[in-house]
Design an enzyme around this catalytic site. Structure first.
Site, PDB file in Angstrom:
ATOM      1  N   ARG A  61     -44.253 -30.726 -33.624  1.00  0.00           N
ATOM      2  CA  ARG A  61     -44.859 -31.204 -34.868  1.00  0.00           C
ATOM      3  C   ARG A  61     -44.663 -32.713 -34.967  1.00  0.00           C
ATOM      4  NH1 ARG A  61     -42.892 -28.214 -40.084  1.00  0.00           N
ATOM      5  NH2 ARG A  61     -41.135 -29.573 -39.697  1.00  0.00           N
ATOM      6  N   LYS A 167     -30.514 -20.292 -23.329  1.00  0.00           N
ATOM      7  CA  LYS A 167     -29.443 -19.625 -24.053  1.00  0.00           C
ATOM      8  C   LYS A 167     -29.366 -20.187 -25.470  1.00  0.00           C
ATOM      9  CE  LYS A 167     -25.233 -20.928 -23.880  1.00  0.00           C
ATOM     10  NZ  LYS A 167     -24.051 -21.830 -23.955  1.00  0.00           N
ATOM     11  N   ASP A 196     -29.429 -19.141 -17.119  1.00  0.00           N
ATOM     12  CA  ASP A 196     -28.000 -19.420 -17.227  1.00  0.00           C
ATOM     13  C   ASP A 196     -27.790 -20.549 -16.231  1.00  0.00           C
ATOM     14  OD1 ASP A 196     -25.216 -19.518 -16.586  1.00  0.00           O
ATOM     15  OD2 ASP A 196     -25.006 -17.646 -17.701  1.00  0.00           O
ATOM     16  N   HIS A 197     -27.599 -21.758 -16.725  1.00  0.00           N
ATOM     17  CA  HIS A 197     -27.676 -22.897 -15.806  1.00  0.00           C
ATOM     18  C   HIS A 197     -26.564 -22.885 -14.754  1.00  0.00           C
ATOM     19  CE1 HIS A 197     -24.715 -24.914 -18.423  1.00  0.00           C
ATOM     20  NE2 HIS A 197     -24.500 -25.752 -17.426  1.00  0.00           N
ATOM     21  N   LYS A 201     -26.273 -24.039 -10.167  1.00  0.00           N
ATOM     22  CA  LYS A 201     -25.325 -24.963  -9.512  1.00  0.00           C
ATOM     23  C   LYS A 201     -25.187 -24.591  -8.038  1.00  0.00           C
ATOM     24  CE  LYS A 201     -22.566 -25.718 -13.717  1.00  0.00           C
ATOM     25  NZ  LYS A 201     -22.649 -27.140 -14.022  1.00  0.00           N
ATOM     26  N   GLU A 235     -12.948 -27.905 -20.090  1.00  0.00           N
ATOM     27  CA  GLU A 235     -13.769 -29.059 -20.472  1.00  0.00           C
ATOM     28  C   GLU A 235     -12.920 -30.045 -21.250  1.00  0.00           C
ATOM     29  OE1 GLU A 235     -18.196 -28.205 -21.216  1.00  0.00           O
ATOM     30  OE2 GLU A 235     -17.110 -26.769 -22.448  1.00  0.00           O
ATOM     31  N   ASP A 254     -20.177 -18.897 -26.152  1.00  0.00           N
ATOM     32  CA  ASP A 254     -20.774 -20.097 -25.555  1.00  0.00           C
ATOM     33  C   ASP A 254     -20.582 -20.136 -24.042  1.00  0.00           C
ATOM     34  OD1 ASP A 254     -22.040 -22.671 -25.761  1.00  0.00           O
ATOM     35  OD2 ASP A 254     -20.076 -23.601 -25.450  1.00  0.00           O
ATOM     36  N   HIS A 259     -21.873 -17.829 -18.752  1.00  0.00           N
ATOM     37  CA  HIS A 259     -21.587 -18.579 -17.525  1.00  0.00           C
ATOM     38  C   HIS A 259     -20.446 -17.964 -16.717  1.00  0.00           C
ATOM     39  CE1 HIS A 259     -24.217 -21.335 -19.393  1.00  0.00           C
ATOM     40  NE2 HIS A 259     -23.345 -22.010 -20.097  1.00  0.00           N
ATOM     41  N   LYS A 356     -12.401 -26.136 -24.817  1.00  0.00           N
ATOM     42  CA  LYS A 356     -12.802 -27.524 -25.034  1.00  0.00           C
ATOM     43  C   LYS A 356     -11.540 -28.331 -25.314  1.00  0.00           C
ATOM     44  CE  LYS A 356     -17.467 -26.761 -25.952  1.00  0.00           C
ATOM     45  NZ  LYS A 356     -18.231 -26.980 -24.728  1.00  0.00           N
ATOM     46  N   LYS A 361     -12.022 -31.925 -16.991  1.00  0.00           N
ATOM     47  CA  LYS A 361     -13.154 -31.041 -16.702  1.00  0.00           C
ATOM     48  C   LYS A 361     -12.915 -30.429 -15.325  1.00  0.00           C
ATOM     49  CE  LYS A 361     -18.228 -30.992 -16.239  1.00  0.00           C
ATOM     50  NZ  LYS A 361     -18.582 -29.943 -17.198  1.00  0.00           N
TER      51      LYS A 361
HETATM   52  C1  BG6 Z   1     -23.322 -25.039 -22.143  1.00  0.00           C
HETATM   53  C2  BG6 Z   1     -22.440 -24.889 -23.342  1.00  0.00           C
HETATM   54  O1  BG6 Z   1     -24.041 -23.849 -21.905  1.00  0.00           O
HETATM   55  O2  BG6 Z   1     -22.525 -25.343 -21.004  1.00  0.00           O
HETATM   56  C3  BG6 Z   1     -21.624 -26.151 -23.570  1.00  0.00           C
HETATM   57  O3  BG6 Z   1     -23.230 -24.606 -24.478  1.00  0.00           O
HETATM   58  C4  BG6 Z   1     -20.870 -26.530 -22.323  1.00  0.00           C
HETATM   59  O4  BG6 Z   1     -20.744 -25.985 -24.650  1.00  0.00           O
HETATM   60  C5  BG6 Z   1     -21.809 -26.548 -21.106  1.00  0.00           C
HETATM   61  O5  BG6 Z   1     -20.292 -27.796 -22.525  1.00  0.00           O
HETATM   62  C6  BG6 Z   1     -21.014 -26.733 -19.839  1.00  0.00           C
HETATM   63  O6  BG6 Z   1     -21.885 -26.927 -18.771  1.00  0.00           O
HETATM   64  P1  BG6 Z   1     -21.443 -27.731 -17.484  1.00  0.00           P
HETATM   65  O7  BG6 Z   1     -22.620 -27.636 -16.574  1.00  0.00           O
HETATM   66  O8  BG6 Z   1     -21.127 -29.123 -17.943  1.00  0.00           O
HETATM   67  O9  BG6 Z   1     -20.239 -27.046 -16.954  1.00  0.00           O
END
Ligand code: BG6
Length: 505
Positions: A61, A167, A196-197, A201, A235, A254, A259, A356, A361
């Site tokens: 929009r 997601k 699911d990203h 990887k 993280e 989350d 994941h 978190k 990380k």
């Molecule tokens: C996302 C979560 O799906 O994955 C985030 O919603 C998280 O909270 C992120 O930080 C982590 O992804 P990556 O690829 O940085 O490990």
């Protein structure tokens, strides 16, 4: 249809080009499109892996024409393209972008979208192929797909029509099931790509190669030789400006339910009959279905960060983040112990933790093997011995390390120490792994659903967490941990109760 059903071939030596198609992005003015989707598509474009011709239609929009839309996307996405952007190729990529103005709940806008995609199908020779990307807040998934169906855009009589869903896919079993039912009534399941990203990887995909393209691991990969498995997704970041989402989500929804369960299934699954979407997803789903119900009191721990120092910087506690309620009991850390009831894994616990504002990380899977019989070498020789460990570093510093005992050099008294054999992606291959979205977007364009989650798989994952989620949602307090620590003491107790400890990362 050109599609590769073989993830190894597809990923390593993909030869075919994707067919020309139109990608329609809902939520194109959001963060995901600017940070991930457009950069990923651009990188595939300059690598000449995008279809010969394509159009990217943003549905939003905004009172913009195509030129203004391209300008806006240039501004939003350019900072995320990485180093050394070639202006000419970026501009020619932007020329594939079009804006279809309209709001998600206005049926007429979808009628207008139909006219637009038909025009673009002619000018870009896309044969009716359409890939819809739902990069919107989840409340819009149902309205948008309903409108697509009403406009006759979901299944047409020419080309293919596919749907990518971001997601979160549901917030519990009932909502995930309802969403599946809804989507499955509009698109064939084979055309629904739930992202699911983590599956995009490189190091996650390599789990399949590591396990099933090598002969030495499989004989050890079971209860006879493995004591337990640890999976940590730590993280450093907090929740940023995502409080409205996170307050309703928390670490379990989350990260853990999606994941981390994907990581777990790839570690625990049986060898698939073939490297194809069906058999791989069948085996992953079986693992999820075989997980024993979680005994909340002994097998889970949660926590919420309070103010503390992360990487030398003082940060606020969760309750002081913008838009978080002062008395929030939402967990930012979750740990669980899972048992998979099958012949391979019976009696082998899987300990999972994520949080978190942890010290760094790091995503790592650690396979801890059983002790060697203490027969040949005895105390004090064995004083510093720990079991063999295989550490699979998913990110960062991607690699795999095997720890084993070695004789320390010297002619005096024999001494034994642990040493490590370390494979590092960066040094072995000299490349940094591409972003997960690059692979996933291309797979969806090519019609390969292997790295996307299936309806039954998603539901099986929710099934295991539903009772725990209900309990945590109801709780009127939550243990706290200082930002910069490794989580609440309850998480240590969870594993120490079994005489084990979290591995240092
Ligand atoms: C996302 C979560 O799906 O994955 C985030 O919603 C998280 O909270 C992120 O930080 C982590 O992804 P990556 O690829 O940085 O490990």
């Amino acid at each position: 249809m050109t599609s590769s059903k073989n993830p190894l071939r597809a990923g390593l030596t993909r030869q075919q080009a994707a067919e020309a198609a139109i990608l329609v992005i809902f939520g194109v003015t959001g963060d995901l499109a600017a940070r991930k989707l457009l950069p990923a598509l651009y990188h595939q474009y300059i690598a000449r892996r995008m279809p010969q011709d394509f159009a990217i239609v943003g549905f939003a929009r905004r009172p913009w024409d195509d030129a203004e839309f391209r300008r806006q996307m240039d501004e939003a996405a350019r900072p995320h393209l990485g180093e050394a952007v070639d202006d000419a190729s970026w501009q020619s990529f932007l020329d594939h972008l079009y804006l279809q103005p309209g709001s998600f709940d206005d049926q007429q806008a979808y009628e207008a979208l139909t006219v637009r995609v038909d025009e673009l199908a002619d000018s870009h020779a896309t044969q009716g192929n359409l890939l819809y990307y739902l990069a919107t807040p989840p409340d819009w998934f149902v309205p948008i797909t309903t409108h697509l169906q009403k406009a006759g855009l979901a299944q047409r009589d020419h080309g293919w029509q596919r749907l990518i869903v971001e997601k979160p896919f549901g917030t519990d079993l009932a909502s995930a099931r309802a969403l599946n039912r809804h989507l499955d009534a509009i698109f064939p399941e084979s055309e629904i790509y739930r992202i699911d990203h983590y599956l995009g990887k490189e190091t996650v995909q390599n789990l399949l190669v590591f396990r099933f393209a090598n002969a030495i691991w499989e004989p050890l990969w079971n209860r006879e030789h493995i004591d337990h498995v640890q999976i940590t997704v730590a993280e450093e970041i907090g929740i940023g400006d995502r409080a409205p989402y996170y307050e309703n989500s928390g670490a379990l929804r989350d990260m853990l339910q999606n994941h981390m369960m994907q990581l777990l299934t790839l570690v625990a699954m049986e060898p698939p009959a073939a490297f194809a979407a069906g058999p791989i997803r069948d085996e992953k789903t079986k693992v999820l279905q075989q997980i024993r119900p979680i005994a909340a009191a002994q097998e889970s721990a949660r926590g919420q960060y309070s103010a503390g120092s992360v990487a030398g910087r003082m940060v606020a506690g969760y309750r002081d983040e913008a838009d978080v309620s002062a008395g929030s009991t939402r967990e930012t850390f979750a740990a669980i112990k899972l048992q998979i009831e099958n012949w391979r894994w019976s009696g082998v616990p899987f300990y999972l933790r994520t949080g978190k504002r942890l010290p760094k990380k790091a995503t790592q899977i650690t396979i801890v093997f059983r002790n060697a019989p203490r027969v040949t070498f005895q105390a004090p020789l064995t004083a510093h011995l720990t079991p063999n460990e295989l550490a699979i570093r998913i990110q960062p510093d991607e690699g795999i390390a095997l720890t084993f005992a070695s004789k320390m050099p010297g002619t005096g008294q024999e001494r034994i120490r642990n040493v490590t054999m370390d494979f590092n992606y960066g040094t072995s291959f000299g490349v940094t792994p591409p972003d997960a979205y690059e692979r996933l977007l291309l797979d969806a364009l090519m019609g390969d659903p292997t790295l996307f989650t299936r309806n039954d798989e998603v539901e099986a994952a929710w099934t295991r967490f539903d009772p725990l989620l209900a309990e945590w949602d109801e709780a009127d307090d939550v243990p706290r941990y200082s930002a910069g620590s490794w989580g609440p003491s309850e998480a240590d107790a969870l594993i120490e109760r079994d005489g084990r400890r979290w591995r240092a990362l």
